[in-house]
Design an enzyme around this catalytic site. Structure first.
Site, mmCIF file in Angstrom:
data_model
loop_
_atom_site.group_PDB
_atom_site.id
_atom_site.type_symbol
_atom_site.label_atom_id
_atom_site.label_comp_id
_atom_site.label_asym_id
_atom_site.label_seq_id
_atom_site.Cartn_x
_atom_site.Cartn_y
_atom_site.Cartn_z
ATOM 1 N N CYS A 16 -15.751 21.210 18.885
ATOM 2 C CA CYS A 16 -17.311 21.043 18.603
ATOM 3 C C CYS A 16 -18.179 21.357 19.833
ATOM 4 O O CYS A 16 -17.505 21.113 20.800
ATOM 5 C CB CYS A 16 -17.621 19.510 18.328
ATOM 6 S SG CYS A 16 -18.923 19.139 17.805
ATOM 7 N N PRO A 17 -19.376 22.077 19.661
ATOM 8 C CA PRO A 17 -20.169 22.487 18.321
ATOM 9 C C PRO A 17 -20.055 23.563 18.243
ATOM 10 O O PRO A 17 -20.904 24.343 17.271
ATOM 11 C CB PRO A 17 -21.645 22.128 18.878
ATOM 12 C CG PRO A 17 -21.397 22.409 20.405
ATOM 13 C CD PRO A 17 -20.129 22.057 20.824
#
Length: 80
Positions: A16-17
């Site tokens: 993430c992200p």
């Protein structure tokens, strides 16, 4: 899911992200109304893609988990 994607993005292994950032880049290359399928292994992507769809004009057509792989179908905003 019965949605036929126009493009597929394999974001497996990215933390993430990055899955969402790569999906945004891929969406920019599609025409309005086309569908992007995204595959990711980051559990946080479940929340990220839901939030992204809520705050953008793009539509999250569906999502599912398949053996720890999260699959999303995003329809690009705009007139088809």
């Amino acid at each position: 899911m019965a949605v036929q994607p126009d493009d597929v993005l394999d974001a497996c292994g990215f933390p993430c992200p990055l899955p969402l950032l790569k999906a945004k880049q891929a969406l920019s290359r599609l025409s309005p109304g086309q569908v992007l399928e995204v595959r990711a292994t980051d559990a946080g992507s479940w929340r990220d893609f839901e939030s992204f769809a809520e705050h953008s004009a793009h539509v999250l057509e569906g999502r599912e988990e398949r053996d720890k792989v999260y699959v999303y179908w995003l329809r690009k905003a705009g007139d088809a």
